[in-house]
Design an enzyme around this catalytic site. Structure first.
Site, short mmCIF file in Angstrom:
data_model
loop_
_atom_site.label_atom_id
_atom_site.label_comp_id
_atom_site.label_asym_id
_atom_site.label_seq_id
_atom_site.Cartn_x
_atom_site.Cartn_y
_atom_site.Cartn_z
N ASN A 1 -32.80 -12.75 28.97
CA ASN A 1 -31.99 -13.42 29.99
C ASN A 1 -32.77 -14.45 30.80
O ASN A 1 -32.22 -15.39 31.32
CB ASN A 1 -31.35 -12.40 30.94
N CYS B 1 -31.07 -10.60 39.16
CA CYS B 1 -31.22 -9.27 39.73
C CYS B 1 -32.49 -9.13 40.56
O CYS B 1 -32.59 -8.23 41.37
CB CYS B 1 -31.20 -8.22 38.62
N1 PLP Z 1 -28.62 -7.20 29.83
C1 PLP Z 1 -28.91 -8.49 30.03
C2 PLP Z 1 -29.81 -9.18 29.06
C3 PLP Z 1 -28.39 -9.18 31.12
O1 PLP Z 1 -28.69 -10.46 31.31
C4 PLP Z 1 -27.53 -8.48 32.01
C5 PLP Z 1 -27.00 -9.14 33.21
O2 PLP Z 1 -27.61 -10.03 33.77
C6 PLP Z 1 -27.24 -7.13 31.75
C7 PLP Z 1 -27.81 -6.53 30.66
C8 PLP Z 1 -26.34 -6.35 32.63
O3 PLP Z 1 -24.99 -6.71 32.46
P1 PLP Z 1 -23.93 -6.42 33.60
O4 PLP Z 1 -24.19 -7.41 34.70
O5 PLP Z 1 -22.59 -6.62 32.97
O6 PLP Z 1 -24.14 -5.02 34.04
#
Ligand code: PLP
Length: 393
Positions: free
Chosen positions: A153, A326
């Site tokens: 991400n 996050c």
């Molecule tokens: N995994 C990745 C690679 C992400 O980028 C994200 C969210 O930013 C998530 C998991 C989590 O997803 P959610 O926001 O729907 O809980």
């Protein structure tokens, strides 16, 4: 409160709901309020809408409808997959993951480590790439699951999922892929890729926040995280019909236009990246530029603090991100960039720009006007001002 137009380069954090998706969703938030489990016609209509969404999501992944569960988010999907794998055999108390995972996986593994699981967190090289030999060597008789990102991400770096899948299949170990960032940006065809579980999320795909999906391979046993009767007993909780409908529509749009959109995102990203690299001395792209999502650019600007840049960019209506959303607000440098061997200073000087469906070339032009000036201003005020690179801007 009136909002002014923004140049939104944070599509990996979340996406704007597509108006077509919203239109499809709205009736299910007003007149069509039936519970999808109810036997009368309003309930049956809600049930049919959920099943149409399942059909659309499974078509996007090229899997059977019975292999797709709806969840509340990507995080729930990830937790469900890993915990299900762990619950199958109490003697398997080893998990393999990487040092650059999303916090959903990282924090769950931290928690499982406290409960006695051994966690192998595979490192990455300076480009964010995995060493497949290390993955193969790490798998033991005790390994319950391998859980890895498909696409990072923060940097957009793609892990070699085909090779990862081949290794896990050969060793007979369950594989979960976090494809939250991959779905909709690169082709995800599970008819030609053997995985046990795959997680995805609606709000990265122009559907609302609060809906996710989990693919569970029909040959893999599954233990639910939330027990209840919905989703054929595999995910309890009254279905969020409106959001599931939206997710389904978003998946359909991806199936139809995903390829063209990825090309458009890549051309905007490349124009932006080339423009910045040409205009700003002392900056460099983080992550492998060949195996990378088409929409993501993570750049370090020597001598700046990304938090300050975010504020100044926001003042010009430009949204991007420092590390992952996050961790925004915290001053700890990104664990992803640190794992790639970047020093604290360079990690803290990084900005992520992620492009999407609604970006226009004019927004890129605007950013190319504004960003070099902001970097120059931050460098003038930096304690490092006067160093050869910084005084060149
Ligand atoms: N995994 C990745 C690679 C992400 O980028 C994200 C969210 O930013 C998530 C998991 C989590 O997803 P959610 O926001 O729907 O809980």
């Amino acid at each position: 409160m009136k909002t002014r137009p923004i140049s939104y380069f944070d599509n990996n954090a979340t996406t704007r709901i597509d108006p077509v998706v919203l239109e499809e969703m709205l009736p299910w938030l007003s007149g069509e309020y039936g519970n999808a489990s109810s036997a009368y016609s309003a309930g049956r209509r809600a049930h049919a809408a959920v099943e149409l969404a399942r059909e659309r999501v499974s078509a996007l992944l090229n899997v059977r409808e019975s292999e797709v569960l709806f969840t509340s988010c990507g995080t729930e999907s990830i937790n469900s997959a890993i915990l299900s794998a762990c619950s199958l055999d109490p003697d398997k108390t080893h998990i393999i993951t990487s040092a650059v995972e999303h916090s959903a996986t990282m924090k769950l593994c931290d928690h499982l480590a406290q409960r006695g699981y051994e966690i192998t967190r595979l490192g990455v090289d300076a480009e964010g790439r995995l060493d497949l030999q290390k993955l193969e060597d790490a798998i033991t008789e005790e390994t319950a699951v391998v859980s890895l990102l498909w696409a990072n991400n923060e940097t957009g770096v793609l892990f070699p999922v085909r090779e990862i899948s081949e290794i896990c299949t050969a060793k007979g170990v369950l594989l979960h892929l976090d494809a939250v960032q991959a779905v909709g940006k690169v082709p995800v065809d599970l008819a030609t890729l053997e995985v046990s579980f795959l997680s995805l999320s609606g709000h990265k795909l122009y559907a609302p926040k609060g809906v996710g999906g989990l693919y569970v391979n029909r040959r893999v046993r599954f233990q639910p995280l939330l027990r209840g009767s919905q989703e054929r007993g595999r995910r309890g909780g009254t279905e969020n019909v409106a959001s599931i409908v939206a997710f389904g529509k978003a998946a359909e749009l991806e199936s139809l236009h995903g390829f063209a959109e990825a090309q458009k995102a890549a051309s905007l990203r490349d124009a932006f990246e080339d423009g910045i690299l040409g205009a700003v001395p002392g900056c460099s792209v983080n992550g492998d530029r060949t195996a990378r999502l088409p929409n993501t650019s993570n750049i370090s600007f020597d001598g700046i603090e990304s938090e300050g840049a975010l504020l100044l960019l926001d003042h010009h209506g430009i949204c991007c991100s420092a590390g992952s959303a996050c961790t925004t607000g915290s001053v700890t440098p990104s664990h992803v960039l640190r794992a790639m061997g970047l020093g604290n200073e360079r990690a803290r000087a990084s900005l992520r720009f992620s492009f999407g469906r609604f970006n226009q070339r004019e927004e890129v032009e605007h950013a190319l006007q504004v960003l070099p000036k902001i970097v120059g201003k931050l460098r003038e005020n930096s304690p490092l001002a006067g160093s050869p690179v910084l005084s060149a801007s």
